[in-house]
Design a protein around this motif. Structure first.
Motif, PDB file in Angstrom:
ATOM      1  N   ILE B 259       0.845  -1.198   0.000  1.00  0.00           N
ATOM      2  CA  ILE B 259       0.000   0.000   0.000  1.00  0.00           C
ATOM      3  C   ILE B 259       0.876   1.243   0.000  1.00  0.00           C
ATOM      4  O   ILE B 259       0.735   2.118  -0.837  1.00  0.00           O
ATOM      5  N   ALA B 279      -0.829  -4.213   2.647  1.00  0.00           N
ATOM      6  CA  ALA B 279      -2.201  -4.356   3.132  1.00  0.00           C
ATOM      7  C   ALA B 279      -2.241  -5.503   4.132  1.00  0.00           C
ATOM      8  O   ALA B 279      -1.617  -6.540   3.926  1.00  0.00           O
ATOM      9  N   ASP B 314      -0.231   2.498  -3.361  1.00  0.00           N
ATOM     10  CA  ASP B 314      -0.777   1.530  -4.313  1.00  0.00           C
ATOM     11  C   ASP B 314       0.003   1.538  -5.617  1.00  0.00           C
ATOM     12  O   ASP B 314      -0.572   1.415  -6.695  1.00  0.00           O
ATOM     13  N   GLY B 330      -6.255   8.154   0.878  1.00  0.00           N
ATOM     14  CA  GLY B 330      -6.491   7.043   1.788  1.00  0.00           C
ATOM     15  C   GLY B 330      -5.459   6.889   2.882  1.00  0.00           C
ATOM     16  O   GLY B 330      -5.392   5.856   3.543  1.00  0.00           O
ATOM     17  N   ASP B 414     -12.811   4.446   5.742  1.00  0.00           N
ATOM     18  CA  ASP B 414     -12.262   3.310   4.993  1.00  0.00           C
ATOM     19  C   ASP B 414     -10.853   3.608   4.510  1.00  0.00           C
ATOM     20  O   ASP B 414     -10.555   3.472   3.311  1.00  0.00           O
ATOM     21  N   SER B 415      -9.974   4.021   5.432  1.00  0.00           N
ATOM     22  CA  SER B 415      -8.614   4.374   5.031  1.00  0.00           C
ATOM     23  C   SER B 415      -7.865   3.142   4.521  1.00  0.00           C
ATOM     24  O   SER B 415      -8.096   2.035   4.973  1.00  0.00           O
ATOM     25  N   LYS B 416      -6.958   3.367   3.573  1.00  0.00           N
ATOM     26  CA  LYS B 416      -6.090   2.284   3.100  1.00  0.00           C
ATOM     27  C   LYS B 416      -4.945   2.096   4.083  1.00  0.00           C
ATOM     28  O   LYS B 416      -4.536   0.992   4.370  1.00  0.00           O
ATOM     29  N   LEU B 417      -4.396   3.234   4.513  1.00  0.00           N
ATOM     30  CA  LEU B 417      -3.272   3.191   5.443  1.00  0.00           C
ATOM     31  C   LEU B 417      -3.606   4.078   6.633  1.00  0.00           C
ATOM     32  O   LEU B 417      -3.997   5.230   6.476  1.00  0.00           O
ATOM     33  N   VAL B 447      -6.373  -3.651   6.203  1.00  0.00           N
ATOM     34  CA  VAL B 447      -5.877  -2.271   6.259  1.00  0.00           C
ATOM     35  C   VAL B 447      -4.372  -2.326   6.529  1.00  0.00           C
ATOM     36  O   VAL B 447      -3.897  -3.191   7.257  1.00  0.00           O
TER      37      VAL B 447
END
Lengths: 342, 498
Positions: B259, B279, B314, B330, B414-417, B447
């Motif tokens: 990520i 992730a 990403d 994110g 809904d954060s990615k990191l 996450v």
């Protein structure tokens, strides 16, 4: 508390009466309740001294005199919620008053005069915002500077004299003296401005973000709220509403006024917002509180006139009220002994 | 053995559910240097603050030269001859060094300040302390380097009669040469019979200057050694070894795609940093306070500009110019200072949770109150945020529940990191376990989590991978399987990896 026999079919009341009363009190707010009590005492005192106070014509007078300072107080509240301050509202009103009258005289169109004033107001507000954001100038200093500069500009283009005569135009006459269902247009304008501000602050993400920026700018920034855009937008809004006040000033006096009528409105609008519970640090305050404070100040001013008190006392009362309002706020916030005061 | 100048016995202090010191005793002898060691949070700072009169202990006795005393205020400490040299001294900016040193006790002639006497006094102090040429009495406070600020603080401490002087990481801002000057000064001080307490993480220094070393862990004394009879290895062993494993649970994690990838990033405070977070993986940035971890986190979310390097999210290289850009990409940061940087203290739990998703909850900018309440209620249940209602003012919540409110804000996005800077600071043990469980669930859900932590058991309990920082650089990366407290601590404090 007595309780009637329970009805087998009905579900128990969700809120017993005392709770309902408390909810109403909470909805109005403690600060606002004390404002209402102060207002009631003031009305009782002035009315007791001179019953002319209660004439409907006098009530309407109070309403129309507070309209201009009222809309400025409402927009000042929005600026203060964001953690800022706009001292230049009065000179923006003066400048746009002159502009509206001069453009009207040149075009003979009230519409053109009003639009020109509003556009100028957006511009002066934008300049305030740009100075604060990109010059990194403290809001108090920035708008204190533009207070002087915009006033100078107003005097420059008008040669320091009242401009034009709008007393023959039906639009301006309507704004100043018209009524809708028996209530003066000026009061309607105040009601509409206050209602719009209240709705935006309470129900939209814009309003909620304004509270967030004023409450904790770092948190707001980390949450992805574009601070600069909010600061610019709010100062432009403030310029716009100041221009509306300028137009109303032109309508009421029949000519464009560079300083007379607008001078001192900055103090009055800040006093009203502070008295209404707006925190000087931002993030706290309500439109309802500000409106109560505006009415209180209007009644006080009217009362002093009715009771034949030397008009210089009004300024003293005004200044004292601002200090008292902030002192009350600081007491309630329970400021602890770190930093300046010894 | 030299007579004891300072004796502290049975000293205890706790803050909101955390026992900072329990039953600590120490003896500082006249003419000796007593070193205090311990990892972050072991209780060294609390002990010094009790000594300086900033905190009042809940229990314990203090004796100076055999006489029992009470240190209730900084003024008491000063009167009793106790001095604490702060790591980050308060310096008055636009005022000369001389006035900074004698602030509050300026020499006067009549009603006026006697500038000549003041200058002479400070010049003599500088001469006597061996700081000649390193600082000028007329220099203004704002122009001082960190090392010079430290010297001002030391000059202040030396005024009056001194019995005990404590230095809190004095060399962290000093160059080698300046540190040598300081050691020379310390030797002169001890020669005059002053007791010195020396707090530092630098092993070499401690073994060089100290007579004895006292090691603290979890607010308790682990042991005391003579400096000449111990070595780095033994001291590190004494500092580590807390057992908090019961607080951690681990779900099966299956790290997926990368990520966040930080490539050779430099900023004003960090140099040449590279690491990745995938992730479903928890990476912990370990290291001492001041190693540059928070600064790195801020650089990652675009809050401070990069001077070199690249950040990919990403797989795509991003130019993040503000936290707003990062949030949109994110990347979300739950900062270290919860109250000052994350929460709207005067607003409700609901408003704090929905802060970053208001736009999504709005239709034509009108916030859908019902959806907002449902969102808040959901996270109240999911994260066990204990509050009477979602309308409760956040200021009324405990530290743990406040932290969970901040987590809820970012979960709603809904954060990615998720970057969590010291997520359990000032939180009681039960809430800590809950926060660890939340982090574990997040990772299991896919996450990417980057945690900044100064507590070794926490680092070991949470991490899939540990990136250790020291002095603004990465000093080493350790996989979970190989990680021990000794390894992390060695990378964090030793000059060369052991």
């Amino acid at each position: 508390m007595s309780q009637s026999l329970p009805d087998a079919n009905a579900s128990p009341p969700r809120h017993p009466p005392r709770l309902v009363l408390r909810r109403i009190l909470e909805a109005i707010g403690v600060q606002n309740v004390s404002l209402l009590i102060a207002l009631a005492l003031l009305v009782a005192f002035i009315g007791g001294q001179n019953s002319n106070f209660f004439y409907s014509s006098n009530i309407a007078t109070i309403g129309t005199t507070v309209a201009i300072v009222g809309i400025l107080s409402v927009v000042q509240t929005v600026v203060m919620l964001l953690g800022g301050l706009d001292i230049s509202v009065s000179s923006q009103a003066g400048l746009t008053s002159v502009v509206s009258a001069m453009v009207f005289m040149a075009t003979q169109s009230a519409f053109a005069g009003i639009v020109a004033a509003l556009v100028v107001g957006l511009g002066t507000g934008l300049l305030n915002g740009v100075i604060i954001i990109y010059g990194r100038v403290n809001a108090v200093i920035a708008t204190l500077a533009t207070l002087a500069a915009y006033r100078g500009l107003a005097n420059l283009i008008s040669n320091g004299r009242a401009q034009g005569y709008t007393g023959v135009d039906h639009v301006f006459i309507f704004l100043a003296r018209g009524t809708i269902v028996g209530i003066p247009v000026l009061i309607w304008i105040l009601v509409v401005v206050a209602l719009l501000a209240q709705l935006v602050l309470h129900y939209t993400d814009f309003g909620r973000n304004i509270y967030a920026v004023g409450g904790n700018a770092t948190a707001a920034r980390l949450a992805g709220i574009p601070l600069n855009r909010y600061i610019l937008a709010v100062y432009m809004l403030c310029g716009f509403v100041s221009a509306l006040a300028g137009v109303l000033l032109t309508a009421r006096t029949g000519s464009g006024q560079p300083t007379s009528g607008s001078q001192g409105l900055e103090l009055q609008s800040i006093t009203a917002a502070a008295l209404g519970g707006c925190s000087m640090q931002g993030g706290k305050g309500t439109i309802v509180g500000t409106i109560f404070a505006v009415v209180l100040l209007g009644v006080l001013q009217n009362g002093l006139i009715i009771l034949n008190v030397n008009s210089f006392w009004q300024d003293i009362a005004q200044g004292a009220l601002l200090v008292i309002a902030v002192v009350i706020q600081q007491r309630r916030a329970g400021g602890r002994g770190i930093g300046l005061p010894m | 053995m030299a007579p004891a100048a300072l004796v502290m016995e049975g000293v205890s202090k706790h803050f909101a559910g955390v026992q900072a010191l329990s039953n600590v005793g120490l003896t500082a002898r006249a003419g000796e240097v007593l070193a205090l060691m311990g990892e972050n949070g072991a209780g060294k700072s609390t002990l010094l603050k009790i000594l300086s009169g900033a905190y009042a202990p809940e229990a314990g006795r203090i004796q100076i030269d055999g006489k029992p005393v009470t240190i209730a205020s900084p003024a008491d400490a000063h009167r009793l001859g106790v001095r604490v040299v702060a790591q980050e001294p308060e310096i008055i900016p636009y005022v000369s060094v001389a006035e900074n040193v004698y602030a509050g006790a300026l020499p006067r002639r009549g009603r006026l300040i006697d500038r000549a006497a003041l200058r002479a006094k400070v010049a003599a102090d500088i001469e006597r302390s061996g700081f000649s040429g390193m600082i000028d009495p007329d220099q203004l406070g704002n122009s001082l380097s960190p090392a010079q600020r430290q010297l001002v603080e030391i000059l202040r401490a030396l005024s009056g009669t001194v019995r005990v002087i404590a230095f809190d990481e004095p060399t962290s801002s000093l160059s080698d040469h300046e540190a040598e000057t300081l050691f020379a000064l310390i030797r002169r001080l001890t020669a005059t019979g002053i007791a010195v307490i020396y707090v530092s993480h630098r092993m070499k220094e401690i073994l060089h200057i100290a007579t004895r070393v006292l090691v603290l862990r979890d607010g308790q004394v682990v042991g005391e050694r003579l400096a000449e009879e111990t070595d780095e290895k033994e001291l590190v062993r004494m500092m580590v070894g807390r057992d908090l494993s019961a607080l951690f649970q681990r779900s099966a994690r299956s790290p997926g795609r990368t990520i966040l990838s930080v490539e050779n990033v430099s900023s004003a405070d960090v140099r040449d940093i590279s690491f990745e977070v995938r992730a479903g993986e928890v990476v912990v940035l370990a290291g001492l306070v001041g190693a540059g971890r928070t600064e790195l986190a801020r650089a990652v979310i675009g809050d401070v500009p990069l001077t070199a390097g690249k950040i990919r999210v990403d797989g795509r290289a991003l130019q993040l110019r503000s936290p707003r850009d990062a949030v949109r990409a994110g990347l979300c940061l739950a900062p270290e200072e919860r109250k000052a940087q994350a929460l709207l203290m005067k607003r409700s739990v609901r408003e704090n949770i929905s802060l970053a998703v208001l736009q999504r909850l709005s239709f034509w900018h009108v916030v859908n109150r019902r959806e907002e309440r449902q969102l808040a209620e959901r996270y109240l249940r999911e994260l066990h945020i204990r509050t009477p209602s979602i309308e409760q003012e956040v200021a009324m919540l405990s530290g743990g529940n406040q932290q969970k409110t901040v987590l809820a804000r970012w979960l709603a996005r809904d954060s990615k990191l998720l970057i969590l800077d010291e997520p359990t600071r000032g939180v009681d043990v039960a809430a800590k376990a809950e926060i660890y469980a939340i982090i574990d669930r997040l990772a299991a859900r896919g996450v990417a989590v980057l945690v900044v932590s100064s507590e070794l058991p926490e680092v070991l309990g949470l991490a899939d991978r540990i990136v250790v920082m020291k002095g603004g650089r990465v000093s080493g990366t350790i996989e979970r399987a190989d990680a021990t407290e000794e390894k992390i601590l060695s990378l964090a404090i030793l000059d060369k990896a052991a």
